[in-house]
Design an enzyme around this catalytic site. Structure first.
Site, PDB file in Angstrom:
ATOM      1  N   HIS A   1     -15.150   1.829  -2.250  1.00  0.00           N
ATOM      2  CA  HIS A   1     -14.158   0.904  -1.690  1.00  0.00           C
ATOM      3  C   HIS A   1     -13.149   1.615  -0.803  1.00  0.00           C
ATOM      4  CE1 HIS A   1     -14.938  -1.982  -5.303  1.00  0.00           C
ATOM      5  NE2 HIS A   1     -15.839  -2.127  -4.348  1.00  0.00           N
TER       6      HIS A   1
ATOM      7  N   ASN B   1     -15.766   1.187 -22.054  1.00  0.00           N
ATOM      8  CA  ASN B   1     -14.611   0.436 -21.572  1.00  0.00           C
ATOM      9  C   ASN B   1     -13.649   0.173 -22.730  1.00  0.00           C
ATOM     10  OD1 ASN B   1     -13.637  -0.794 -19.027  1.00  0.00           O
ATOM     11  ND2 ASN B   1     -13.576  -2.650 -20.291  1.00  0.00           N
TER      12      ASN B   1
ATOM     13  N   GLN C   1     -15.232   2.701  -7.787  1.00  0.00           N
ATOM     14  CA  GLN C   1     -14.608   1.565  -7.100  1.00  0.00           C
ATOM     15  C   GLN C   1     -13.143   1.912  -6.772  1.00  0.00           C
ATOM     16  OE1 GLN C   1     -15.803  -2.459  -9.029  1.00  0.00           O
ATOM     17  NE2 GLN C   1     -15.926  -0.932 -10.673  1.00  0.00           N
TER      18      GLN C   1
ATOM     19  N   ALA D   1     -11.261   5.793 -22.085  1.00  0.00           N
ATOM     20  CA  ALA D   1     -12.154   6.725 -21.379  1.00  0.00           C
ATOM     21  C   ALA D   1     -11.682   8.172 -21.564  1.00  0.00           C
ATOM     22  CB  ALA D   1     -12.184   6.368 -19.894  1.00  0.00           C
TER      23      ALA D   1
ATOM     24  N   CYS E   1      -4.067   4.476  20.521  1.00  0.00           N
ATOM     25  CA  CYS E   1      -3.912   3.251  21.336  1.00  0.00           C
ATOM     26  C   CYS E   1      -2.641   2.478  21.033  1.00  0.00           C
ATOM     27  CB  CYS E   1      -5.132   2.337  21.110  1.00  0.00           C
ATOM     28  SG  CYS E   1      -5.156   1.637  19.438  1.00  0.00           S
TER      29      CYS E   1
ATOM     30  N   CYS F   1      -1.281   3.439  15.602  1.00  0.00           N
ATOM     31  CA  CYS F   1      -2.354   4.356  16.002  1.00  0.00           C
ATOM     32  C   CYS F   1      -1.822   5.311  17.079  1.00  0.00           C
ATOM     33  CB  CYS F   1      -3.528   3.542  16.547  1.00  0.00           C
ATOM     34  SG  CYS F   1      -4.848   4.562  17.235  1.00  0.00           S
TER      35      CYS F   1
ATOM     36  N   CYS G   1      -8.959   0.423  17.782  1.00  0.00           N
ATOM     37  CA  CYS G   1      -9.926   1.419  18.291  1.00  0.00           C
ATOM     38  C   CYS G   1     -10.591   2.116  17.107  1.00  0.00           C
ATOM     39  CB  CYS G   1      -9.211   2.422  19.211  1.00  0.00           C
ATOM     40  SG  CYS G   1      -8.168   3.614  18.370  1.00  0.00           S
TER      41      CYS G   1
ATOM     42  N   THR H   1     -14.367  -0.458 -16.052  1.00  0.00           N
ATOM     43  CA  THR H   1     -14.342  -1.557 -15.091  1.00  0.00           C
ATOM     44  C   THR H   1     -14.556  -2.887 -15.805  1.00  0.00           C
ATOM     45  OG1 THR H   1     -15.350  -2.512 -13.093  1.00  0.00           O
ATOM     46  CG2 THR H   1     -16.798  -1.217 -14.534  1.00  0.00           C
TER      47      THR H   1
ATOM     48  N   TYR I   1       0.827  -1.218   0.000  1.00  0.00           N
ATOM     49  CA  TYR I   1       0.000   0.000   0.000  1.00  0.00           C
ATOM     50  C   TYR I   1       0.859   1.264   0.000  1.00  0.00           C
ATOM     51  CZ  TYR I   1      -4.409  -2.342  -0.083  1.00  0.00           C
ATOM     52  OH  TYR I   1      -5.471  -3.075  -0.523  1.00  0.00           O
TER      53      TYR I   1
HETATM   54  C1  BV8 Z   1     -18.608  -7.904  -0.318  1.00  0.00           C
HETATM   55  C2  BV8 Z   1     -10.105  -1.754  -2.548  1.00  0.00           C
HETATM   56  C3  BV8 Z   1     -20.060  -8.901   1.209  1.00  0.00           C
HETATM   57  C4  BV8 Z   1      -8.836  -2.423  -2.159  1.00  0.00           C
HETATM   58  C5  BV8 Z   1     -11.332  -3.343  -3.937  1.00  0.00           C
HETATM   59  C6  BV8 Z   1     -16.170 -14.960  -1.310  1.00  0.00           C
HETATM   60  C7  BV8 Z   1     -16.078 -14.458  -0.025  1.00  0.00           C
HETATM   61  C8  BV8 Z   1     -16.390 -13.139   0.273  1.00  0.00           C
HETATM   62  C9  BV8 Z   1     -16.768 -12.283  -0.751  1.00  0.00           C
HETATM   63  C10 BV8 Z   1     -16.829 -12.808  -2.012  1.00  0.00           C
HETATM   64  C11 BV8 Z   1     -16.563 -14.120  -2.326  1.00  0.00           C
HETATM   65  N1  BV8 Z   1     -16.727 -14.310  -3.665  1.00  0.00           N
HETATM   66  C12 BV8 Z   1     -17.102 -13.139  -4.234  1.00  0.00           C
HETATM   67  C13 BV8 Z   1     -17.154 -12.244  -3.245  1.00  0.00           C
HETATM   68  C14 BV8 Z   1     -17.472 -10.882  -3.379  1.00  0.00           C
HETATM   69  C15 BV8 Z   1     -16.166 -10.106  -3.590  1.00  0.00           C
HETATM   70  C16 BV8 Z   1     -15.815 -10.194  -5.059  1.00  0.00           C
HETATM   71  O1  BV8 Z   1     -16.454  -9.570  -5.858  1.00  0.00           O
HETATM   72  N2  BV8 Z   1     -14.809 -11.004  -5.417  1.00  0.00           N
HETATM   73  C17 BV8 Z   1     -14.515 -11.168  -6.836  1.00  0.00           C
HETATM   74  C18 BV8 Z   1     -13.069 -10.847  -7.125  1.00  0.00           C
HETATM   75  C19 BV8 Z   1     -14.877 -12.592  -7.233  1.00  0.00           C
HETATM   76  N3  BV8 Z   1     -16.519  -8.775  -3.208  1.00  0.00           N
HETATM   77  C20 BV8 Z   1     -16.260  -8.358  -1.975  1.00  0.00           C
HETATM   78  O2  BV8 Z   1     -15.662  -8.985  -1.147  1.00  0.00           O
HETATM   79  C21 BV8 Z   1     -16.851  -6.994  -1.639  1.00  0.00           C
HETATM   80  N4  BV8 Z   1     -17.570  -7.079  -0.423  1.00  0.00           N
HETATM   81  O3  BV8 Z   1     -19.030  -8.614  -1.183  1.00  0.00           O
HETATM   82  O4  BV8 Z   1     -19.127  -7.879   0.914  1.00  0.00           O
HETATM   83  C22 BV8 Z   1     -19.967  -9.088   2.666  1.00  0.00           C
HETATM   84  C23 BV8 Z   1     -21.044  -8.687   3.441  1.00  0.00           C
HETATM   85  C24 BV8 Z   1     -20.976  -8.907   4.805  1.00  0.00           C
HETATM   86  C25 BV8 Z   1     -19.823  -9.485   5.375  1.00  0.00           C
HETATM   87  C26 BV8 Z   1     -18.745  -9.844   4.572  1.00  0.00           C
HETATM   88  C27 BV8 Z   1     -18.804  -9.648   3.199  1.00  0.00           C
HETATM   89  C28 BV8 Z   1     -15.763  -5.973  -1.466  1.00  0.00           C
HETATM   90  C29 BV8 Z   1     -15.000  -5.837  -2.756  1.00  0.00           C
HETATM   91  C30 BV8 Z   1     -14.040  -4.663  -2.625  1.00  0.00           C
HETATM   92  C31 BV8 Z   1     -12.629  -5.116  -2.891  1.00  0.00           C
HETATM   93  N5  BV8 Z   1     -11.745  -3.962  -2.879  1.00  0.00           N
HETATM   94  N6  BV8 Z   1     -10.557  -2.255  -3.850  1.00  0.00           N
HETATM   95  C32 BV8 Z   1      -7.679  -1.938  -2.997  1.00  0.00           C
HETATM   96  O5  BV8 Z   1      -7.910  -1.333  -4.064  1.00  0.00           O
HETATM   97  O6  BV8 Z   1      -6.544  -2.154  -2.554  1.00  0.00           O
HETATM   98  S1  BV8 Z   1     -11.858  -3.882  -5.427  1.00  0.00           S
HETATM   99  C33 BV8 Z   1     -10.766  -3.483  -6.658  1.00  0.00           C
HETATM  100  O7  BV8 Z   1     -11.328  -4.058  -7.842  1.00  0.00           O
HETATM  101  C34 BV8 Z   1     -10.630  -2.015  -6.973  1.00  0.00           C
HETATM  102  O8  BV8 Z   1     -11.441  -1.190  -6.210  1.00  0.00           O
HETATM  103  C35 BV8 Z   1     -11.058  -1.962  -8.442  1.00  0.00           C
HETATM  104  O9  BV8 Z   1     -11.599  -0.769  -8.811  1.00  0.00           O
HETATM  105  C36 BV8 Z   1     -12.084  -3.037  -8.414  1.00  0.00           C
HETATM  106  C37 BV8 Z   1     -12.692  -3.527  -9.654  1.00  0.00           C
HETATM  107  O10 BV8 Z   1     -11.689  -3.727 -10.603  1.00  0.00           O
HETATM  108  P1  BV8 Z   1     -11.770  -2.798 -11.888  1.00  0.00           P
HETATM  109  O11 BV8 Z   1     -11.903  -1.398 -11.437  1.00  0.00           O
HETATM  110  O12 BV8 Z   1     -12.833  -3.301 -12.778  1.00  0.00           O
HETATM  111  O13 BV8 Z   1     -10.338  -2.954 -12.497  1.00  0.00           O
HETATM  112  P2  BV8 Z   1      -9.844  -4.029 -13.563  1.00  0.00           P
HETATM  113  O14 BV8 Z   1      -8.369  -3.901 -13.676  1.00  0.00           O
HETATM  114  O15 BV8 Z   1     -10.451  -5.367 -13.236  1.00  0.00           O
HETATM  115  O16 BV8 Z   1     -10.528  -3.574 -14.928  1.00  0.00           O
HETATM  116  C38 BV8 Z   1     -10.133  -2.355 -15.513  1.00  0.00           C
HETATM  117  C39 BV8 Z   1     -10.936  -2.244 -16.803  1.00  0.00           C
HETATM  118  O17 BV8 Z   1     -10.597  -0.991 -17.412  1.00  0.00           O
HETATM  119  C40 BV8 Z   1     -10.619  -3.321 -17.805  1.00  0.00           C
HETATM  120  O18 BV8 Z   1     -11.818  -3.879 -18.306  1.00  0.00           O
HETATM  121  C41 BV8 Z   1      -9.862  -2.593 -18.940  1.00  0.00           C
HETATM  122  O19 BV8 Z   1     -10.191  -3.107 -20.207  1.00  0.00           O
HETATM  123  C42 BV8 Z   1     -10.397  -1.201 -18.782  1.00  0.00           C
HETATM  124  N7  BV8 Z   1      -9.464  -0.144 -19.202  1.00  0.00           N
HETATM  125  C43 BV8 Z   1      -8.114  -0.134 -19.124  1.00  0.00           C
HETATM  126  N8  BV8 Z   1      -7.635   1.038 -19.593  1.00  0.00           N
HETATM  127  C44 BV8 Z   1      -8.730   1.777 -19.958  1.00  0.00           C
HETATM  128  C45 BV8 Z   1      -9.892   1.027 -19.714  1.00  0.00           C
HETATM  129  N9  BV8 Z   1     -11.132   1.476 -19.991  1.00  0.00           N
HETATM  130  C46 BV8 Z   1     -11.232   2.706 -20.514  1.00  0.00           C
HETATM  131  N10 BV8 Z   1     -10.166   3.496 -20.779  1.00  0.00           N
HETATM  132  C47 BV8 Z   1      -8.904   3.062 -20.522  1.00  0.00           C
HETATM  133  N11 BV8 Z   1      -7.850   3.856 -20.805  1.00  0.00           N
END
Ligand code: BV8
Length: 239
Positions: A119, A212, A101, A230, A149, A146, A130, A187, A67
């Protein structure tokens, strides 16, 4: 593409209720690595191997190194024309909401106000014990503690397997459920619940649009799809 773009522009010109969802592709032209593209690797780790509570639990120093690397990289990045075009759309369309996101903060840096960072943010930290939480723009030590704490701080982002920030999902569902136009930009539509937001819009009759670089699993389900950068497409929608 031209026809679809004109259709989308006509939709926006009708000053409807517009909800936009963005992902990492919107920041790609600012130099921020996307999650699932070739550039989505760090030291041979995939982001989603590290953006998880169990990774932080077992190897907090590695996750903080990741990070802090991202924070340093993103701190040098500037908003690109896609971010600026979304600020202009917010100005032109009274009923507008941007749900991102992304955790890079570039929408806010560009001036977006009607913005929800669903997110969390690289620029937030919170305590693992805490309730202490704060904005942190300065470089952080390897294992920041922190000030209240003394326990370990964590990045203020939502990891895989964690629930969204309280209230975010409710507002998103409410706003998307009342939108006339839903636009998904930059996305891969692979992360839930964001990847299902389009369905909420469709279910109550909104027009759905995907902008996209390449097709996604949702492309065939959208009313319109415009493929390209984009940073080149979005400014076309504001004139
Ligand atoms: C939830 C922060 C429920 C961190 C991110 C099993 C157990 C638990 C949960 C799950 C599970 N199975 C599935 C899930 C749900 C899970 C999930 O979706 N998993 C997936 C991977 C299968 N989701 C979660 O866990 C979410 N929470 O479900 O909670 C819950 C309820 C109660 C109690 C417990 C749980 C939370 C998900 C959040 C994860 N954190 N980010 C960090 O960033 O460090 S997500 C991360 O992915 C980023 O935020 C990012 O934005 C996001 C999505 O990815 P994209 O943005 O789409 O990026 P990507 O690279 O994939 O795509 C980019 C696109 O842009 C491409 O298509 C490309 O072609 C295009 N592109 C490239 N260049 C350009 C362009 N387009 C236009 N112009 C350009 N120039």
């Amino acid at each position: 593409m031209f026809g679809e773009l004109e259709m989308v522009k006509a939709l926006l010109d009708e000053r409807k209720r517009v909800v936009v969802l963005t992902g990492a592709g919107v920041s790609a032209e600012s130099g921020v690595p996307t999650f699932r593209g070739q550039d989505g690797l760090w030291k041979s780790f995939h982001t989603q191997d590290l953006a998880r509570p169990d990774a932080f639990e077992s190897r907090p120093e590695l996750v903080w190194e990741f990070y802090n690397w991202r924070r340093q990289l993103v701190a040098e990045c500037e908003p690109n024309p896609a971010h600026h075009a979304l600020v202009e759309l917010e100005r032109q369309i009274p009923n507008f909401l941007l749900i991102t996101q992304n955790v890079d903060g570039l929408h806010a840096k560009a001036g977006s106000k009607k913005l929800m960072e669903m997110h969390g943010s690289l620029w937030q930290v919170r305590c693992t014990k805490c309730t202490h939480a704060r904005e942190a723009r300065e470089p952080l030590p390897d294992m920041p503690e922190c000030p209240v704490c003394g326990h370990l701080l964590r990045p203020g982002v939502v990891w895989f397997g964690e629930p969204l920030v309280a209230g975010v999902l409710k507002v998103a569902i409410d706003q998307i459920g009342r939108s006339d136009v839903f636009i998904s930009i930059g996305t891969s539509n692979q992360v839930q619940p964001a990847a299902s937001f389009y369905q909420l819009a469709k279910d109550h009759g909104a027009v759905t649009v995907e902008i996209n670089l390449e097709p996604t699993p949702n492309t065939g389900l959208m009313d319109f799809a415009v493929h390209g950068k984009a940073g080149e497409i979005l400014p076309e929608l504001t004139t």
